[in-house]
Motif scaffolding. Structure first.
Motif, PDB file in Angstrom:
ATOM      1  N   CYS A   1      -1.962   5.752   4.532  1.00 45.19           N
ATOM      2  CA  CYS A   1      -1.509   4.363   4.412  1.00 45.19           C
ATOM      3  C   CYS A   1      -0.309   4.104   5.314  1.00 45.19           C
ATOM      4  N   ASP A   2      -0.171   2.804   5.693  1.00 43.97           N
ATOM      5  CA  ASP A   2       0.988   2.380   6.489  1.00 43.97           C
ATOM      6  C   ASP A   2       1.523   1.075   5.907  1.00 43.97           C
ATOM      7  N   TYR A   3       2.845   0.881   6.086  1.00 39.29           N
ATOM      8  CA  TYR A   3       3.407  -0.478   5.977  1.00 39.29           C
ATOM      9  C   TYR A   3       3.825  -0.870   7.390  1.00 39.29           C
TER      10      TYR A   3
ATOM     11  N   LYS B   1     -13.977  -0.488  10.033  1.00 39.96           N
ATOM     12  CA  LYS B   1     -13.313  -0.472  11.345  1.00 39.96           C
ATOM     13  C   LYS B   1     -11.800  -0.459  11.109  1.00 39.96           C
ATOM     14  N   TRP B   2     -11.054   0.111  12.060  1.00 47.54           N
ATOM     15  CA  TRP B   2      -9.614   0.233  11.900  1.00 47.54           C
ATOM     16  C   TRP B   2      -8.983  -1.121  11.549  1.00 47.54           C
ATOM     17  N   GLU B   3      -9.335  -2.151  12.335  1.00 51.58           N
ATOM     18  CA  GLU B   3      -8.635  -3.431  12.121  1.00 51.58           C
ATOM     19  C   GLU B   3      -9.001  -4.064  10.781  1.00 51.58           C
ATOM     20  N   ASP B   4     -10.148  -3.675  10.210  1.00 55.76           N
ATOM     21  CA  ASP B   4     -10.517  -4.229   8.899  1.00 55.76           C
ATOM     22  C   ASP B   4      -9.716  -3.577   7.771  1.00 55.76           C
TER      23      ASP B   4
ATOM     24  N   ASP C   1       5.194  12.469   7.702  1.00 50.13           N
ATOM     25  CA  ASP C   1       5.274  11.009   7.792  1.00 50.13           C
ATOM     26  C   ASP C   1       5.935  10.595   9.105  1.00 50.13           C
ATOM     27  N   LYS C   2       5.687   9.352   9.520  1.00 52.62           N
ATOM     28  CA  LYS C   2       6.279   8.833  10.756  1.00 52.62           C
ATOM     29  C   LYS C   2       6.869   7.455  10.506  1.00 52.62           C
ATOM     30  N   VAL C   3       7.990   7.176  11.143  1.00 55.93           N
ATOM     31  CA  VAL C   3       8.618   5.854  11.079  1.00 55.93           C
ATOM     32  C   VAL C   3       8.849   5.414  12.517  1.00 55.93           C
TER      33      VAL C   3
ATOM     34  N   GLN D   1       0.828  -9.445  15.786  1.00 54.42           N
ATOM     35  CA  GLN D   1       0.002  -8.572  14.941  1.00 54.42           C
ATOM     36  C   GLN D   1       0.407  -7.117  15.178  1.00 54.42           C
ATOM     37  N   PRO D   2       0.407  -6.294  14.127  1.00 56.50           N
ATOM     38  CA  PRO D   2       0.870  -4.898  14.274  1.00 56.50           C
ATOM     39  C   PRO D   2      -0.196  -4.018  14.919  1.00 56.50           C
ATOM     40  N   MET D   3      -0.609  -4.428  16.129  1.00 54.67           N
ATOM     41  CA  MET D   3      -1.596  -3.624  16.855  1.00 54.67           C
ATOM     42  C   MET D   3      -1.318  -3.682  18.347  1.00 54.67           C
ATOM     43  N   TRP D   4      -1.722  -2.593  19.027  1.00 54.84           N
ATOM     44  CA  TRP D   4      -1.421  -2.445  20.458  1.00 54.84           C
ATOM     45  C   TRP D   4      -1.855  -3.692  21.242  1.00 54.84           C
ATOM     46  N   GLU D   5      -2.997  -4.259  20.795  1.00 54.91           N
ATOM     47  CA  GLU D   5      -3.667  -5.299  21.597  1.00 54.91           C
ATOM     48  C   GLU D   5      -2.907  -6.615  21.607  1.00 54.91           C
ATOM     49  N   ASP D   6      -2.000  -6.816  20.647  1.00 50.63           N
ATOM     50  CA  ASP D   6      -1.281  -8.095  20.628  1.00 50.63           C
ATOM     51  C   ASP D   6      -0.489  -8.241  21.926  1.00 50.63           C
TER      52      ASP D   6
ATOM     53  N   VAL E   1       5.857   2.325   9.022  1.00 53.75           N
ATOM     54  CA  VAL E   1       6.008   3.612   8.329  1.00 53.75           C
ATOM     55  C   VAL E   1       4.593   4.097   8.037  1.00 53.75           C
ATOM     56  N   GLN E   2       4.329   5.386   8.403  1.00 52.37           N
ATOM     57  CA  GLN E   2       2.987   5.935   8.248  1.00 52.37           C
ATOM     58  C   GLN E   2       3.057   7.182   7.374  1.00 52.37           C
ATOM     59  N   VAL E   3       2.322   7.145   6.235  1.00 52.08           N
ATOM     60  CA  VAL E   3       2.347   8.267   5.287  1.00 52.08           C
ATOM     61  C   VAL E   3       1.185   9.199   5.638  1.00 52.08           C
ATOM     62  N   ARG E   4       1.513  10.435   6.060  1.00 48.49           N
ATOM     63  CA  ARG E   4       0.482  11.354   6.523  1.00 48.49           C
ATOM     64  C   ARG E   4       0.718  12.757   5.979  1.00 48.49           C
ATOM     65  N   HIS E   5      -0.381  13.442   5.649  1.00 48.04           N
ATOM     66  CA  HIS E   5      -0.267  14.837   5.164  1.00 48.04           C
ATOM     67  C   HIS E   5       0.526  15.693   6.144  1.00 48.04           C
TER      68      HIS E   5
ATOM     69  N   ILE F   1       9.905   1.987  15.405  1.00 49.18           N
ATOM     70  CA  ILE F   1      10.278   0.609  15.763  1.00 49.18           C
ATOM     71  C   ILE F   1       9.432   0.265  16.985  1.00 49.18           C
ATOM     72  N   TRP F   2       8.637  -0.801  16.907  1.00 48.92           N
ATOM     73  CA  TRP F   2       7.811  -1.206  18.056  1.00 48.92           C
ATOM     74  C   TRP F   2       8.569  -2.226  18.890  1.00 48.92           C
ATOM     75  N   THR F   3       8.584  -2.010  20.205  1.00 50.09           N
ATOM     76  CA  THR F   3       9.298  -2.928  21.091  1.00 50.09           C
ATOM     77  C   THR F   3       8.306  -3.617  22.028  1.00 50.09           C
TER      78      THR F   3
HETATM   79  C1  LIG Z   1      -7.834  -2.380  17.795  1.00 47.63           C
HETATM   80  N1  LIG Z   1      -7.823  -0.974  17.464  1.00 47.63           N
HETATM   81  C2  LIG Z   1      -9.088  -0.274  17.328  1.00 47.63           C
HETATM   82  C3  LIG Z   1      -6.626  -0.324  17.184  1.00 47.63           C
HETATM   83  N2  LIG Z   1      -5.455  -0.966  17.417  1.00 47.63           N
HETATM   84  C4  LIG Z   1      -4.270  -0.378  17.106  1.00 47.63           C
HETATM   85  O1  LIG Z   1      -3.190  -0.954  17.317  1.00 47.63           O
HETATM   86  C5  LIG Z   1      -4.306   0.936  16.544  1.00 47.63           C
HETATM   87  C6  LIG Z   1      -5.526   1.556  16.348  1.00 47.63           C
HETATM   88  N3  LIG Z   1      -6.718   0.950  16.670  1.00 47.63           N
HETATM   89  N4  LIG Z   1      -5.310   2.771  15.787  1.00 47.63           N
HETATM   90  C7  LIG Z   1      -6.361   3.738  15.458  1.00 47.63           C
HETATM   91  O2  LIG Z   1      -5.932   4.586  14.406  1.00 47.63           O
HETATM   92  C8  LIG Z   1      -5.960   5.946  14.850  1.00 47.63           C
HETATM   93  C9  LIG Z   1      -4.838   6.714  14.159  1.00 47.63           C
HETATM   94  O3  LIG Z   1      -3.624   6.218  14.623  1.00 47.63           O
HETATM   95  P1  LIG Z   1      -2.314   6.250  13.700  1.00 47.63           P
HETATM   96  O4  LIG Z   1      -1.228   5.516  14.449  1.00 47.63           O
HETATM   97  O5  LIG Z   1      -2.655   5.758  12.336  1.00 47.63           O
HETATM   98  O6  LIG Z   1      -1.866   7.780  13.651  1.00 47.63           O
HETATM   99  P2  LIG Z   1      -2.465   9.006  12.862  1.00 47.63           P
HETATM  100  O7  LIG Z   1      -3.334   9.738  13.862  1.00 47.63           O
HETATM  101  O8  LIG Z   1      -3.261   8.479  11.672  1.00 47.63           O
HETATM  102  O9  LIG Z   1      -1.266   9.809  12.437  1.00 47.63           O
HETATM  103  C10 LIG Z   1      -5.822   5.834  16.351  1.00 47.63           C
HETATM  104  O10 LIG Z   1      -6.310   6.978  17.013  1.00 47.63           O
HETATM  105  C11 LIG Z   1      -6.665   4.618  16.649  1.00 47.63           C
HETATM  106  O11 LIG Z   1      -8.027   4.951  16.634  1.00 47.63           O
HETATM  107  C12 LIG Z   1      -3.886   3.001  15.606  1.00 47.63           C
HETATM  108  N5  LIG Z   1      -3.297   1.785  16.108  1.00 47.63           N
HETATM  109  C13 LIG Z   1      -1.866   1.522  16.077  1.00 47.63           C
END
Ligand SMILES: CN(C)c1nc(=O)c2c([nH]1)N([C@@H]1O[C@H](COP(=O)(O)OP(=O)(O)O)[C@@H](O)[C@H]1O)CN2C
Length: 183
Positions: A55-57, A21-24, A127-129, A65-70, A120-124, A131-133
């Motif tokens: 990969c991301d840092y 899962k993404w969060e794992d 890449d993307k950088v 937490q570095p996720m939308w849900e926080d 910072v997100q490393v993508r083929h 700042i989350w507000t």
């Molecule tokens: C709690 N939860 C599930 C959840 N919470 C999150 O906060 C969250 C996700 N999921 N993300 C998932 O990663 C995919 C790629 O985003 P990406 O930003 O890596 O972008 P790319 O498509 O890999 O370039 C997103 O589409 C999303 O599925 C991203 N994300 C921030």
């Protein structure tokens, strides 16, 4: 004694394992709150340009937490710089280090309170950088953060930073996300 930072910061690492899962895939690396401990960490870990794609840092204030849900991110968004594939070699690491120094050095002045962290997100595909507000209803402060970011990164006038609300990113249909503001 070590030089204390205004905030305590947490470094997270994301490694894309499609089996999980993404969060794992999101791991807390360590926390620090002094200048010396920041540099010890920075000099110890891989440069972003050396990471595998996917990969991301994330560097976030302790407690967010570095996720939308926080709750601190829910109504927020991100100022994002989309880099070209060619920029990974010469620019990615410099840009990310500048973002890190802006964050830990509270480079956004009184608007630093609206800053939650950086990614910072490393993508083929490029890449993307970012700042989350926090809540983007604070339009004035959020715009200021974008402007300072662009200035500190020394981006040319033609380079564009776009601001996307997380609620739009989450509900995006297809690959384009609504950009609320640009600087
Ligand atoms: C709690 N939860 C599930 C959840 N919470 C999150 O906060 C969250 C996700 N999921 N993300 C998932 O990663 C995919 C790629 O985003 P990406 O930003 O890596 O972008 P790319 O498509 O890999 O370039 C997103 O589409 C999303 O599925 C991203 N994300 C921030």
């Amino acid at each position: 004694i070590k030089h204390p930072l205004q905030n305590k910061w947490a470094l997270w690492f994301f490694k894309n394992d499609r089996q999980k899962k993404w969060e794992d895939n999101l791991r807390l690396v360590t926390k620090f709150d002094t200048v010396e401990d920041f540099w010890a960490l920075y000099n110890h870990i891989q440069l972003s340009s050396k990471l595998q794609s996917g990969c991301d840092y994330n560097l976030f204030k302790d407690g967010i937490q570095p996720m939308w849900e926080d709750k601190a991110n829910k109504k927020g968004g991100k100022w994002m710089l989309q880099m070209s594939k060619q920029q990974r070699v010469n620019e990615l690491d410099k840009v990310w280090l500048e973002i890190l120094l802006c964050l830990i050095g509270e480079g956004f002045g009184e608007d630093s309170d609206y800053v939650n962290g950086g990614v910072v997100q490393v993508r083929h595909k490029g890449d993307k950088v970012a700042i989350w507000t926090s809540d983007y209803k604070h339009r004035e402060g959020i715009m200021n953060i974008g402007q300072i970011c662009k200035t500190r990164l020394g981006l040319p006038k033609k380079a564009v930073l776009g601001f996307q609300a997380h609620e739009d990113t989450m509900s995006k249909s297809g690959s384009t996300v609504k950009t609320l503001w640009s600087v």
